[in-house]
Design a protein around this motif. Sequence first.
Motif, PDB file in Angstrom:
ATOM      1  N   ARG A   8     -13.641  11.554   1.904  1.00 63.35           N
ATOM      2  CA  ARG A   8     -14.826  10.837   2.409  1.00 63.35           C
ATOM      3  C   ARG A   8     -15.913  10.910   1.348  1.00 63.35           C
ATOM      4  O   ARG A   8     -16.265  12.015   0.913  1.00 63.35           O
ATOM      5  CB  ARG A   8     -15.345  11.506   3.693  1.00 63.35           C
ATOM      6  N   GLY A   9     -16.436   9.760   0.973  1.00 63.38           N
ATOM      7  CA  GLY A   9     -17.449   9.743  -0.091  1.00 63.38           C
ATOM      8  C   GLY A   9     -18.875   9.662   0.407  1.00 63.38           C
ATOM      9  O   GLY A   9     -19.808   9.949  -0.333  1.00 63.38           O
ATOM     10  N   SER A  10     -19.057   9.256   1.657  1.00 65.34           N
ATOM     11  CA  SER A  10     -20.432   9.047   2.127  1.00 65.34           C
ATOM     12  C   SER A  10     -21.082  10.358   2.554  1.00 65.34           C
ATOM     13  O   SER A  10     -20.486  11.146   3.274  1.00 65.34           O
ATOM     14  CB  SER A  10     -20.459   8.074   3.304  1.00 65.34           C
ATOM     15  N   PRO A  11     -22.345  10.555   2.148  1.00 63.00           N
ATOM     16  CA  PRO A  11     -23.076  11.728   2.647  1.00 63.00           C
ATOM     17  C   PRO A  11     -23.547  11.515   4.087  1.00 63.00           C
ATOM     18  O   PRO A  11     -24.086  12.428   4.693  1.00 63.00           O
ATOM     19  CB  PRO A  11     -24.270  11.830   1.689  1.00 63.00           C
ATOM     20  N   ALA A  39     -16.159  14.691   0.118  1.00 62.93           N
ATOM     21  CA  ALA A  39     -16.534  14.939  -1.286  1.00 62.93           C
ATOM     22  C   ALA A  39     -17.879  15.654  -1.401  1.00 62.93           C
ATOM     23  O   ALA A  39     -18.135  16.356  -2.386  1.00 62.93           O
ATOM     24  CB  ALA A  39     -16.582  13.613  -2.043  1.00 62.93           C
ATOM     25  N   ASN A  40     -18.721  15.490  -0.387  1.00 61.02           N
ATOM     26  CA  ASN A  40     -20.054  16.103  -0.431  1.00 61.02           C
ATOM     27  C   ASN A  40     -20.043  17.562   0.017  1.00 61.02           C
ATOM     28  O   ASN A  40     -21.056  18.248  -0.088  1.00 61.02           O
ATOM     29  CB  ASN A  40     -21.017  15.308   0.447  1.00 61.02           C
ATOM     30  N   LYS A  41     -18.901  18.004   0.538  1.00 60.24           N
ATOM     31  CA  LYS A  41     -18.852  19.384   1.037  1.00 60.24           C
ATOM     32  C   LYS A  41     -17.913  20.280   0.245  1.00 60.24           C
ATOM     33  O   LYS A  41     -18.030  21.495   0.300  1.00 60.24           O
ATOM     34  CB  LYS A  41     -18.440  19.378   2.513  1.00 60.24           C
ATOM     35  N   ILE A  42     -16.965  19.692  -0.465  1.00 61.07           N
ATOM     36  CA  ILE A  42     -16.031  20.523  -1.227  1.00 61.07           C
ATOM     37  C   ILE A  42     -16.725  21.042  -2.488  1.00 61.07           C
ATOM     38  O   ILE A  42     -17.741  20.492  -2.925  1.00 61.07           O
ATOM     39  CB  ILE A  42     -14.752  19.747  -1.619  1.00 61.07           C
ATOM     40  N   LYS A  43     -16.122  22.096  -3.054  1.00 58.86           N
ATOM     41  CA  LYS A  43     -16.704  22.642  -4.275  1.00 58.86           C
ATOM     42  C   LYS A  43     -15.804  22.245  -5.446  1.00 58.86           C
ATOM     43  O   LYS A  43     -14.647  22.700  -5.525  1.00 58.86           O
ATOM     44  CB  LYS A  43     -16.772  24.165  -4.142  1.00 58.86           C
ATOM     45  N   ALA A  76       0.816  14.468  -0.263  1.00 57.96           N
ATOM     46  CA  ALA A  76       0.548  13.351   0.664  1.00 57.96           C
ATOM     47  C   ALA A  76       1.392  12.117   0.353  1.00 57.96           C
ATOM     48  O   ALA A  76       1.817  11.903  -0.784  1.00 57.96           O
ATOM     49  CB  ALA A  76      -0.932  12.991   0.600  1.00 57.96           C
ATOM     50  N   ASP A  77       1.623  11.314   1.399  1.00 55.31           N
ATOM     51  CA  ASP A  77       2.304  10.020   1.236  1.00 55.31           C
ATOM     52  C   ASP A  77       1.288   8.896   1.061  1.00 55.31           C
ATOM     53  O   ASP A  77       1.592   7.848   0.499  1.00 55.31           O
ATOM     54  CB  ASP A  77       3.139   9.696   2.490  1.00 55.31           C
ATOM     55  N   ILE A  78       0.119   9.111   1.618  1.00 56.07           N
ATOM     56  CA  ILE A  78      -0.933   8.086   1.550  1.00 56.07           C
ATOM     57  C   ILE A  78      -2.229   8.768   1.087  1.00 56.07           C
ATOM     58  O   ILE A  78      -2.603   9.823   1.610  1.00 56.07           O
ATOM     59  CB  ILE A  78      -1.180   7.426   2.929  1.00 56.07           C
ATOM     60  N   ILE A  79      -2.872   8.161   0.096  1.00 52.02           N
ATOM     61  CA  ILE A  79      -4.134   8.708  -0.424  1.00 52.02           C
ATOM     62  C   ILE A  79      -5.242   7.723  -0.045  1.00 52.02           C
ATOM     63  O   ILE A  79      -5.179   6.551  -0.433  1.00 52.02           O
ATOM     64  CB  ILE A  79      -4.096   8.788  -1.966  1.00 52.02           C
ATOM     65  N   VAL A  80      -6.228   8.204   0.679  1.00 50.06           N
ATOM     66  CA  VAL A  80      -7.302   7.311   1.144  1.00 50.06           C
ATOM     67  C   VAL A  80      -8.645   7.745   0.556  1.00 50.06           C
ATOM     68  O   VAL A  80      -9.029   8.915   0.684  1.00 50.06           O
ATOM     69  CB  VAL A  80      -7.419   7.338   2.691  1.00 50.06           C
ATOM     70  N   PHE A  81      -9.337   6.798  -0.043  1.00 48.70           N
ATOM     71  CA  PHE A  81     -10.721   7.030  -0.470  1.00 48.70           C
ATOM     72  C   PHE A  81     -11.601   6.139   0.401  1.00 48.70           C
ATOM     73  O   PHE A  81     -11.502   4.912   0.320  1.00 48.70           O
ATOM     74  CB  PHE A  81     -10.920   6.648  -1.944  1.00 48.70           C
ATOM     75  N   ALA A  82     -12.417   6.761   1.247  1.00 49.91           N
ATOM     76  CA  ALA A  82     -13.342   6.002   2.097  1.00 49.91           C
ATOM     77  C   ALA A  82     -14.740   6.294   1.577  1.00 49.91           C
ATOM     78  O   ALA A  82     -15.206   7.437   1.658  1.00 49.91           O
ATOM     79  CB  ALA A  82     -13.211   6.448   3.549  1.00 49.91           C
ATOM     80  N   SER A  83     -15.400   5.281   1.034  1.00 52.15           N
ATOM     81  CA  SER A  83     -16.642   5.600   0.315  1.00 52.15           C
ATOM     82  C   SER A  83     -17.605   4.423   0.234  1.00 52.15           C
ATOM     83  O   SER A  83     -17.183   3.269   0.205  1.00 52.15           O
ATOM     84  CB  SER A  83     -16.260   6.029  -1.115  1.00 52.15           C
ATOM     85  N   PRO A  84     -18.895   4.754   0.134  1.00 49.06           N
ATOM     86  CA  PRO A  84     -19.845   3.701  -0.238  1.00 49.06           C
ATOM     87  C   PRO A  84     -19.733   3.407  -1.728  1.00 49.06           C
ATOM     88  O   PRO A  84     -19.156   4.210  -2.473  1.00 49.06           O
ATOM     89  CB  PRO A  84     -21.213   4.332   0.058  1.00 49.06           C
TER      90      PRO A  84
END
Length: 219
Positions: A8-11, A39-43, A76-84
């Motif tokens: 997830r890319g959105s804050p 993405a906003n929470k992982i290090k 994973a079989d499917i890689i998803v990027f959901a982002s602004p």
Amino acid sequence: MKKIFVLRGSPRAKGNSNIMLENFLSGLPSEAIIYDYNANKIKLKACTGCLRCNVLKKCVIRYDDWDEISKKILDADIIVFASPVYFLHFPAPVKLLLDRFRSFVNVKLTENALDYQAFDKWDKDFVLLLSLGSSSVQDAEPIIELFQHITNLLQCRDRLHYLIARRMILSGQIFMDEQSLSNFYDKLGINKNEASQDYLKNKDLLQKCKELAERLSFV
Ligand SMILES: Cc1cc2nc3c(=O)[nH]c(=O)nc-3n(C[C@H](O)[C@H](O)[C@H](O)COP(=O)(O)O)c2cc1C
């Protein structure tokens, strides 16, 4: 059973890309295994450009979440990027993760270009769920081109799927009812007639997110 890696890319928790993602996830069978990261929470530290991954086949940066995350990506079989889209590209926290993809491939300099060889076999689908402020999908093109490049070098060329929401400013706008959308457009000075069309398009887009997941689940 399919395993899905999600970034997830959105804050914004109720951001439109997150809503697209929820609709996508609703199309997966209940047994699907979902590795869900924000993405906003992982290090993650930034790639240092040391290039040791070229030989060691793994990233040598330590004391961050890459070790765990990279295993989930490979599994994973499917890689998803959901982002602004931010300034025609991914927000910085997503780009941090993408740069670390360098450790998945060996790169050789040739006379003409760079030659990429993935260390592992990538038998995966890639999904982009992008949300834009612009009325034109043109602002998503740099990301689409980047993923055409990535899927090409990972030999998953025909397995890139993307859905784009445009004219999205407010959190949760993608599922606004027609009247609220019309009032909002009025404030922006956008022709109110556009609101009825956009309302239907947004509804259809969320349905398409779900259908994409259903389709990929049975491949
Ligand atoms: C820093 C920043 C840069 C942005 N740059 C763009 C851009 O280049 N093109 C565009 O169409 N929208 C741009 N936007 C708008 C967002 O992409 C848009 O509002 C998106 O729908 C937000 O997604 P979300 O609701 O999932 O958070 C930008 C927004 C921010 C905060």
